[in-house]
Motif scaffolding. Structure first.
Motif, short mmCIF file in Angstrom:
data_model
loop_
_atom_site.label_atom_id
_atom_site.label_comp_id
_atom_site.label_asym_id
_atom_site.label_seq_id
_atom_site.Cartn_x
_atom_site.Cartn_y
_atom_site.Cartn_z
N HIS A 1 40.08 44.17 26.36
CA HIS A 1 40.62 45.48 26.76
C HIS A 1 41.17 45.39 28.18
O HIS A 1 40.46 44.99 29.11
N PRO A 2 42.45 45.73 28.40
CA PRO A 2 43.03 45.57 29.74
C PRO A 2 42.38 46.46 30.80
O PRO A 2 42.36 46.10 31.98
N ASP A 3 41.83 47.61 30.41
CA ASP A 3 41.16 48.46 31.40
C ASP A 3 39.86 47.83 31.87
O ASP A 3 39.49 47.95 33.05
N VAL A 4 39.15 47.15 30.98
CA VAL A 4 37.94 46.43 31.40
C VAL A 4 38.32 45.23 32.27
O VAL A 4 37.67 44.94 33.27
N ALA A 5 39.40 44.55 31.89
CA ALA A 5 39.87 43.43 32.71
C ALA A 5 40.22 43.89 34.12
O ALA A 5 39.97 43.18 35.10
N ALA A 6 40.78 45.08 34.24
CA ALA A 6 41.13 45.61 35.57
C ALA A 6 39.87 45.83 36.40
O ALA A 6 39.83 45.49 37.59
N LEU A 7 38.83 46.40 35.78
CA LEU A 7 37.58 46.60 36.51
C LEU A 7 36.95 45.26 36.89
O LEU A 7 36.28 45.16 37.93
N CYS A 8 37.17 44.24 36.07
CA CYS A 8 36.62 42.91 36.38
C CYS A 8 37.19 42.33 37.67
O CYS A 8 36.58 41.45 38.28
N THR A 9 38.36 42.80 38.09
CA THR A 9 38.94 42.28 39.33
C THR A 9 38.11 42.67 40.55
O THR A 9 38.29 42.10 41.63
N LEU A 10 37.20 43.65 40.39
CA LEU A 10 36.35 44.08 41.50
C LEU A 10 34.97 43.45 41.44
O LEU A 10 34.13 43.71 42.30
N THR A 11 34.72 42.63 40.44
CA THR A 11 33.42 42.00 40.29
C THR A 11 33.53 40.50 40.57
O THR A 11 34.61 39.98 40.86
N ASP A 12 32.41 39.81 40.43
CA ASP A 12 32.38 38.37 40.71
C ASP A 12 32.66 37.53 39.48
O ASP A 12 32.47 36.31 39.51
N GLY A 13 33.10 38.14 38.40
CA GLY A 13 33.34 37.40 37.17
C GLY A 13 34.62 36.58 37.24
O GLY A 13 35.32 36.55 38.26
N PRO A 14 34.97 35.92 36.12
CA PRO A 14 36.19 35.11 36.08
C PRO A 14 37.42 35.98 36.23
O PRO A 14 37.42 37.16 35.86
N PRO A 15 38.51 35.45 36.79
CA PRO A 15 39.72 36.25 36.99
C PRO A 15 40.32 36.71 35.66
O PRO A 15 40.29 35.99 34.66
N ALA A 16 40.82 37.94 35.67
CA ALA A 16 41.43 38.50 34.46
C ALA A 16 42.82 37.92 34.26
O ALA A 16 43.49 37.52 35.21
N ARG A 17 43.26 37.87 33.01
CA ARG A 17 44.63 37.51 32.68
C ARG A 17 45.08 38.54 31.65
O ARG A 17 44.59 38.55 30.52
N VAL A 18 45.99 39.41 32.03
CA VAL A 18 46.32 40.59 31.23
C VAL A 18 47.78 40.54 30.80
O VAL A 18 48.67 40.32 31.63
#
Length: 454
Positions: A305-322
């Motif tokens: 889900h691109p909205d979850v990927a966007a929130l991931c950009t603020l966390t320490d997880g792997p970088p999103a690719r949308v």
């Protein structure tokens, strides 16, 4: 607060003053006869006041209600009914709920109006006021390619007497677009992002107003596939409307009492958690540790889900690719910021990049201009004006030209060479200032350097 009796000069006694709104996220302001603020806060107000006349104002989800009360010499308690909130969803305790619209939502979120199978997407367009004229086929659903997927008018179910129109059907997981079938009143060919997740039904409630369908004011929910819309938890529905109102205005308008259940709603409606996370980010000091927990709980329910990927950009997880645009404009802005620092977060040449380059400030949802509008869209006899018409020009220049014009303006204002501006303002900063992903900014910089401007 203390005051004196004007006749005797002796202090007047203070009495307990309690105001209890109908739901926790109501913003309450109390002023006295001189319009001085006595109390201000979200939810229940508890203070003491001297006897007199007071004005109580409530604000909730864009609605405002005011009343005057008289306080005597005894403790005062007032319970406030919810302001008359207009809501796209037919939630009870709002000003725009209708039993027939609730019945339509319940039915068509479980049954398909187009093709067969459990619907993974439902759109309900409904009159908020019976006097409005309903165009039942005002909306169109398309794939990211722009090809219609709703079957045209035959794919919709309509009850003009009750004032609603519905589309529902099984769609493959991924990104889609919601459009007006005809250009908007401004003549703009706008698209609005939708997303369908595996195992879930995305529910889109659109209000119809005096000027027609208003997808920019929609409310989006999710429900487990096959279960359909569930209007049981009215508090969560009201919390959603309060959070969306806050996102429209860019201010925190939801209480913790309603926010925390939203953040924990991933099994019932994971998109409610997404909205709650963005509402939490409106706090001047958001709890990023809690955000990380929310995102980790949401991710298994909404893979890709691109909205979850966007929130991931603020966390320490792997970088999103949308590759697909997110539904929330706030999510799109997060992705643009992340793409500036880490090129490729928004995939080059993808629908997500196209949306980011042509983003239109139109409320909560990611909305973009699908193509440039040319003035005089109607000819002298009402026909379309060909794109080659002499003198016609786009409403806005291409994104590369916008960036180049911005850099040139800085150079002109400061009396400097463009090359010097490019040296002092790096690509990341240009992305931030222009609100664009990395690729058009890089093309603009290459063009300026190639021409030797300034």
């Amino acid at each position: 607060m203390s005051s004196s009796d004007p006749a005797s000069g002796t202090p007047r006694p203070e009495v307990p003053f309690v105001v209890i709104p109908d739901t926790p996220s109501v913003l309450v302001t109390v002023t006295d006869e001189a319009l001085h603020e006595v109390a201000h806060g979200m939810g229940t107000i508890e203070t003491t006041v001297t006897p007199g006349i007071y004005r109580i104002e409530q604000r909730f989800a864009g609605a405002v209600a005011t009343r005057f009360v008289e306080v005597g010499g005894e403790a005062f308690t007032e319970r406030l009914p919810l302001p008359r909130v207009p809501a796209p969803v037919p939630v009870r305790r709002t000003a725009t709920t209708h039993d027939e619209h609730r019945a339509a939502a319940l039915r068509w979120s479980r049954e398909s109006t187009h093709r067969t199978g459990a619907p993974s997407l439902m759109v309900l367009l409904r009159n908020l006021r019976r006097a409005s004229r309903l165009d039942p086929y005002a909306l169109q659903l398309t794939a990211e390619s722009g090809a219609a997927v709703d079957g045209g008018e035959v794919g919709w179910r309509v009850d003009e007497q009750q004032g609603w129109s519905a589309w529902s059907g099984p769609l493959a997981p991924g990104g889609y677009r919601l459009r007006l079938r005809k250009p908007s009143g401004e003549g703009l060919p706008l698209a609005q992002a939708l997303w369908v997740s595996e195992g879930w039904t995305t529910l889109v409630f659109v209000s119809n107003g005096p000027r027609g369908a208003q997808p920019q004011h929609a409310t989006v929910e999710m429900a487990p596939l096959g279960t359909g819309w569930s209007p049981v938890d009215e508090e969560l529905g009201l919390a959603r409307e309060a959070a969306l109102s806050g996102l429209r205005q860019g201010i925190d308008l939801i209480s913790d009492q309603q926010l925390f259940p939203m953040l924990d709603s991933q099994r019932v409606d994971p998109f409610l958690g997404v909205v709650g996370a963005h509402a939490m980010l409106l706090d001047h000091k958001p709890d990023l540790r809690r955000l990380d927990e929310v995102v980790r709980r949401l991710a298994p329910h909404l893979p890709g889900h691109p909205d979850v990927a966007a929130l991931c950009t603020l966390t320490d997880g792997p970088p999103a690719r949308v590759a697909s645009p997110p539904m929330l404009a706030a999510s799109c802005r997060l992705l643009i910021e992340a793409d500036a620092a880490d090129p490729g977060v928004i995939e080059d040449g993808s629908p997500a990049e196209d949306a980011a380059e042509r983003l239109v400030g139109r409320g909560v949802w990611t909305t973009w201009l699908e193509q440039e509008r040319w003035p005089g869209t109607l000819g002298s006899r009402g026909g379309p004006v060909p794109r080659g018409t002499a003198g016609a020009r786009p409403l806005a220049s291409d994104v590369v030209g916008r960036v180049q014009a911005y850099v040139q303006e800085i150079a002109d204002l400061e009396g400097r060479a463009v090359a010097d501006v490019l040296h002092d303002v790096p690509r990341d900063e240009l992305c931030r200032r222009t609100g664009l992903p990395h690729r058009p900014v890089e093309r603009a910089i290459e063009g300026l350097r190639g021409t030797g401007a300034g």
